[in-house]
Scaffold this motif. Structure first.
Motif, short mmCIF file in Angstrom:
data_model
loop_
_atom_site.label_atom_id
_atom_site.label_comp_id
_atom_site.label_asym_id
_atom_site.label_seq_id
_atom_site.Cartn_x
_atom_site.Cartn_y
_atom_site.Cartn_z
N GLY A 445 0.80 -1.23 0.00
CA GLY A 445 0.00 0.00 0.00
C GLY A 445 0.83 1.27 0.00
N PHE A 446 2.16 1.17 0.22
CA PHE A 446 3.01 2.36 0.23
C PHE A 446 3.38 2.81 -1.18
CE2 PHE A 446 3.26 1.12 4.54
CZ PHE A 446 3.71 2.21 5.28
N ALA A 447 3.09 1.97 -2.18
CA ALA A 447 3.36 2.36 -3.56
C ALA A 447 2.42 3.48 -3.97
CB ALA A 447 3.20 1.15 -4.49
N GLY A 448 2.84 4.27 -4.94
CA GLY A 448 1.99 5.36 -5.42
C GLY A 448 2.73 6.21 -6.43
N GLU A 449 2.04 7.19 -6.97
CA GLU A 449 2.62 8.03 -8.01
C GLU A 449 3.87 8.76 -7.53
OE1 GLU A 449 -0.11 10.69 -9.83
OE2 GLU A 449 -1.58 9.12 -10.31
N GLU A 450 3.84 9.23 -6.29
CA GLU A 450 4.98 10.00 -5.78
C GLU A 450 6.23 9.13 -5.67
OE1 GLU A 450 6.22 13.92 -4.80
OE2 GLU A 450 4.39 13.09 -5.68
N VAL A 451 6.03 7.88 -5.23
CA VAL A 451 7.17 6.96 -5.13
C VAL A 451 7.72 6.67 -6.53
CG1 VAL A 451 7.87 4.62 -4.50
CG2 VAL A 451 6.38 5.93 -2.98
N ASP A 452 6.82 6.42 -7.47
CA ASP A 452 7.26 6.14 -8.84
C ASP A 452 8.02 7.33 -9.43
OD1 ASP A 452 7.06 4.16 -11.11
OD2 ASP A 452 6.22 5.93 -12.08
N LYS A 453 7.54 8.53 -9.13
CA LYS A 453 8.21 9.73 -9.64
C LYS A 453 9.62 9.87 -9.07
CE LYS A 453 6.86 13.85 -8.22
NZ LYS A 453 6.03 15.08 -8.07
N ARG A 454 9.75 9.65 -7.77
CA ARG A 454 11.07 9.75 -7.14
C ARG A 454 12.01 8.66 -7.67
NH1 ARG A 454 9.33 14.14 -5.94
NH2 ARG A 454 8.48 14.72 -3.91
N LEU A 455 11.48 7.47 -7.88
CA LEU A 455 12.28 6.40 -8.45
C LEU A 455 12.77 6.79 -9.84
CD1 LEU A 455 13.39 3.49 -8.36
CD2 LEU A 455 11.15 2.71 -9.20
N GLY A 456 11.90 7.39 -10.63
CA GLY A 456 12.28 7.84 -11.97
C GLY A 456 13.36 8.89 -11.94
N HIS A 457 13.28 9.84 -10.99
CA HIS A 457 14.31 10.88 -10.87
C HIS A 457 15.68 10.25 -10.61
CE1 HIS A 457 11.18 14.14 -9.59
NE2 HIS A 457 11.21 13.94 -10.90
N LEU A 458 15.73 9.28 -9.69
CA LEU A 458 17.00 8.64 -9.37
C LEU A 458 17.50 7.83 -10.56
CD1 LEU A 458 19.26 7.80 -7.45
CD2 LEU A 458 17.73 6.03 -6.53
#
Length: 472
Positions: A445-458
């Protein structure tokens, strides 16, 4: 008087007050303490004694150095101080004074290796430290107050060489490190920092090459106090003796042969503090201890920084023990500015590491930590860093590593909400083409758009594609 916070490896200074008394100003002529200096010192000590209860001081320790040690009326003055203030002054021998100054260097840099030179008003101490251990030390009567009479007669450098020749062989460095302790040395370093436009205006751990230090000494030795006081940040209390101190430093370098000169913001006072800490605290890493103290006092969830430190090293395996230590320090500090307005958190982080009294990190290390934390808080942190002159201390590769660490900190803090117990349920895998973040079922449940966005930045910073997946 300096009041240290209790029971910490890197204690904050709760109160600091200094009175320049000139106790040894007449020691050469009379062999006794300066009468006016005695009255000023006694007045200062009365005030310190009165302040102590309100500052909740657990132990008040008084240390007397060269002037009282050598003056014929030194013991009588010590007794007068105790009678009128209740402070019992321990009169340090020359070896004690040298040892405590070296301990002060180890207070800030536990693995220091080289020779410590501590310049006070009435004496100059030499101590050798070998890989963090204090060895032999000695004292000389080469303080500015004592040398001033020789300087006026034009014989100061002869007097310096007379004493330095006797001990020079014992403290020859053959290109090693000379550690400068004392306000007069710090004043000289301040001049060099100003004139060289050094981007980090922190005296502690400032470094000079021998060539730079010799050029500084020649320049300051030829200047008047009026020229020196015109420089911003130069103490009016020091300028009168700065030309003489410059001459002395040049002679010290001649006899010790250093290749590297480092300034310590710590000295005898911190040496006394270190000696009074229990071994369980004294043996701690001062940088990590200072970061943990800040986390305990200022972060939302103290302890998360340790988990984040482990996690980011999985994302970016450190290339050296030094980098691993800096990564852990950055992770520990990653949430201490959460109360700051979001528009200024990045700047707050920058101030936290480039202006405060953390130690055993160096100026380059301070900037590296600051760069990582700016990127941790600011989506366009890389652009902001380009505007900061301090980053000129870092090479391109070092800056790139700090920026990637900042993005990893940002991803980890976002995934966990800066809460302990979450990151242990995630893993990061990297191939030549793909960065993968895998989550356990417990934190699906901790997954979400914000996590995906931060992963993409890295991932983009690492020139990789990315994937967020779930473990069955």
């Amino acid at each position: 008087m300096v009041v240290f916070e209790g029971h910490c490896r890197a204690p904050a200074v709760l109160y600091n007050e200094k009175v320049m008394c000139g106790l040894g100003a007449q020691l050469n002529e009379t062999g006794a303490l300066d009468p006016e200096g005695k009255m000023r010192a006694l007045g200062a000590l009365r005030r310190f004694s009165a302040l102590a209860p309100g500052l909740r001081i657990g132990a008040l320790c008084g240390v007397a150095t060269a002037a009282i040690r050598e003056a014929v009326d030194g013991p009588a003055f010590r007794d007068m101080v105790e009678q009128e203030t209740g402070i019992r002054l321990a009169i340090a021998s020359g070896a004690d004074e040298a040892r405590l100054a070296a301990k002060g260097v180890l207070f800030g840099n536990p693995s220091a290796d080289g020779v410590v030179v501590d310049l006070g008003g009435g004496s100059l101490e030499f101590t050798r430290i070998r890989r963090g251990e204090v060895t032999e030390g000695t004292t000389t009567p080469l303080g500015p107050l004592r040398l001033n009479a020789f300087d006026l007669a034009g014989d100061a450098e002869d007097e310096m060489d007379r004493h330095l020749r006797e001990i020079g062989g014992e403290y020859t460095l053959d290109g090693g490190t000379l550690y400068l302790v004392g306000g007069s040395w710090r004043a000289l370093a301040k001049v060099q920092m100003i004139r060289s436009a050094h981007p980090v205006q922190v005296i502690h751990e400032y470094r000079m090459s021998r060539r730079e230090a010799e050029a500084l000494c020649d320049q300051v030795a030829a200047e008047t106090p009026e020229e020196l006081i015109a420089l911003p940040g130069v103490s009016a209390n020091r300028v009168g003796f700065m030309p003489l101190s410059a001459k002395l430093l040049k002679r010290v370098m001649h006899w010790t042969d250093p290749g590297d000169i480092r300034c310590s913001g710590f000295g005898l006072r911190e040496g006394v503090c270190l000696e009074n800490l229990p071994e369980s605290i004294r043996s701690q890493d001062p940088l990590i201890a200072a970061c943990r103290e800040q986390e305990m006092r200022r972060a939302r969830a103290p302890g998360f920084g340790s988990e984040l430190g482990d996690w980011v090293q999985m994302v970016l395996p450190p290339r050296s023990p030094r980098e691993a230590r800096l990564m852990r320090a950055a992770a520990t500090l990653s949430d201490v500015n959460w109360r700051t307005h979001p528009d200024f958190r990045a700047e707050g982080c920058w101030e936290t590491v480039t202006r405060t009294s953390i130690t055993d990190v160096g100026h380059e290390g301070r900037v590296w930590l600051g760069a990582a934390l700016v990127v941790r808080y600011k989506a366009r942190g890389k652009r902001r860093l380009a505007e900061m002159p301090e980053v000129s201390l870092l090479g391109e590769e070092e800056l790139d590593r700090a920026e990637k660490l900042g993005l990893a900190l940002r991803l980890g803090a976002t995934l966990a909400g800066a809460a302990p117990g979450i990151l242990q349920h995630s893993r990061v895998f990297k191939t030549d083409e793909l960065l993968t973040l895998e989550l356990d079922p417990e934190i699906r449940g901790f997954a979400g758009e914000e996590v995906d966005k931060r992963l993409g930045h890295l991932a983009r910073a690492m020139e990789l594609e990315w994937e967020l997946r779930f473990r069955d």
